[in-house]
Design a protein around this motif. Structure first.
Motif, PDB file in Angstrom:
ATOM      1  N   ALA A  88       0.847  -1.199   0.000  1.00 37.83           N
ATOM      2  CA  ALA A  88       0.000   0.000   0.000  1.00 37.83           C
ATOM      3  C   ALA A  88       0.880   1.245   0.000  1.00 37.83           C
ATOM      4  N   ASP A  89       0.353   2.343  -0.511  1.00 41.93           N
ATOM      5  CA  ASP A  89       1.088   3.602  -0.485  1.00 41.93           C
ATOM      6  C   ASP A  89       1.049   4.237   0.897  1.00 41.93           C
ATOM      7  N   LEU A  90      -0.025   4.013   1.621  1.00 39.38           N
ATOM      8  CA  LEU A  90      -0.160   4.521   2.983  1.00 39.38           C
ATOM      9  C   LEU A  90      -1.092   3.609   3.761  1.00 39.38           C
ATOM     10  N   VAL A  91      -0.693   3.268   4.982  1.00 47.84           N
ATOM     11  CA  VAL A  91      -1.517   2.429   5.857  1.00 47.84           C
ATOM     12  C   VAL A  91      -1.936   3.259   7.057  1.00 47.84           C
ATOM     13  N   VAL A  92      -3.228   3.303   7.319  1.00 47.18           N
ATOM     14  CA  VAL A  92      -3.780   3.996   8.483  1.00 47.18           C
ATOM     15  C   VAL A  92      -4.311   2.937   9.445  1.00 47.18           C
ATOM     16  N   ARG A  93      -3.847   3.008  10.696  1.00 46.85           N
ATOM     17  CA  ARG A  93      -4.239   2.007  11.694  1.00 46.85           C
ATOM     18  C   ARG A  93      -4.957   2.698  12.856  1.00 46.85           C
ATOM     19  N   PRO A  94      -6.285   2.735  12.832  1.00 45.83           N
ATOM     20  CA  PRO A  94      -7.017   3.300  13.961  1.00 45.83           C
ATOM     21  C   PRO A  94      -6.642   2.578  15.259  1.00 45.83           C
ATOM     22  N   ARG A  95      -6.496   3.332  16.316  1.00 41.42           N
ATOM     23  CA  ARG A  95      -6.111   2.742  17.602  1.00 41.42           C
ATOM     24  C   ARG A  95      -7.350   2.174  18.284  1.00 41.42           C
TER      25      ARG A  95
END
Length: 292
Positions: free
Chosen positions: A247-254
């Protein structure tokens, strides 16, 4: 500014974090060209692509999941009961269901411990009727075909069977028969559909949103069941990280260590998605500027 192909991962109620992240994309005016979803990400993605207003959808989702109508569903009652369990994972989910009168011996002669139709009720309540062609933003669902041992991407036809297939946890819910395929939840081998998002729009920036629980160190395992469960978790985590790497960017909600079935404080899940996306926004904008 270029468009973004979004990959929404699974995670049960943790999938509400997707709506918080999507709210921020809307507020920032970030164009989304495609959405790919697995399991909870398939439910959230379908609703948003049909009606891309994440703030309203979040309110509706929380209202539905807190409603008497949801609690009357058999799966709703099971989720509320399972939320009280301290242990997690597929094997522990099966054990929990057994303790609630769903006999695992049925698996010797049936596909699942939960009968056909139960999961469809839930998906129908959360998504409703519609087809992929009704989506205002192009949408696709990823599931696992047991017959051919491969991941499949569904982007045509009715939404209900495709989403049900993507949510059908193996052994718990029956596989969905579709066009010669026998489909189940793909989470065991791909919990965030990055590859599908990339294939949907090769020129787009791929943004992956992963609401899964992090695998943390644990005490020594004492039983064979615990060892099997731990190995399955390690394998799933390893495969997920391999796919996320593209992926170009991974967002991981806490989302912490919340269970997939945890129905408490649902608003906090939406907020976790908002916060994670807001924190990632400078990196996203910088990456888009550098790339394009």
């Amino acid at each position: 500014m270029t468009s973004i192909s979004v990959a929404l991962g699974g995670g049960g109620t943790r999938g509400l974090a997707h709506l918080g992240a999507l709210q921020v994309l809307e507020e920032e005016g970030i164009p989304v060209s495609h959405v790919s979803g697995i399991s909870a990400g398939a439910i959230t993605g379908a609703r948003w692509c049909l009606d891309p207003n994440a703030s309203i959808l979040a309110l509706r989702a929380i209202e539905l999941l807190s409603s008497p109508e949801f609690r009357r569903l058999r799966i709703g009652g099971m989720m509320l009961a399972a939320a009280n369990e301290e242990r997690t994972g597929l094997l522990e989910t099966l054990r929990s269901l057994v303790r609630r009168g769903l006999h695992i011996t049925h698996l010797a002669r049936r596909h699942s411990v939960v009968e056909e139709g139960v999961l469809e009720e839930l998906v129908n309540l959360l998504v409703g009727e519609g087809s992929f062609s009704d989506c205002r933003i192009p949408f696709q669902v990823v599931a696992l075909d047991l017959k051919e041992a491969r991941l499949v991407t569904i982007r045509d036809g009715n939404l209900l069977p495709a989403i049900t297939a993507s949510c059908a946890l193996p052994g718990i819910f029956p596989p969905v028969e579709m066009e010669e395929m026998q489909l189940i939840d793909a989470g065991a081998v791909s919990s965030v559909p990055v590859a599908a998002a990339r294939a949907a729009d090769p020129e787009a920036f791929v943004l992956a949103i992963d609401p899964s629980r992090r695998l943390v160190p644990s005490e020594a395992k004492k039983s064979g069941m615990e060892v099997i469960q731990r190995v399955a978790g390690i394998a799933r985590n390893w495969l997920t990280e391999q796919e996320l790497a593209s992926a170009d960017l991974v967002v991981r909600p806490r989302v912490g260590q919340r269970l997939w079935s945890d129905m408490s404080n649902l608003t906090s899940l939406v907020e976790a998605g908002r916060v994670a996306m807001q924190e990632a926004m400078p990196r996203l904008l910088e990456s888009l500027e550098e790339r394009f």
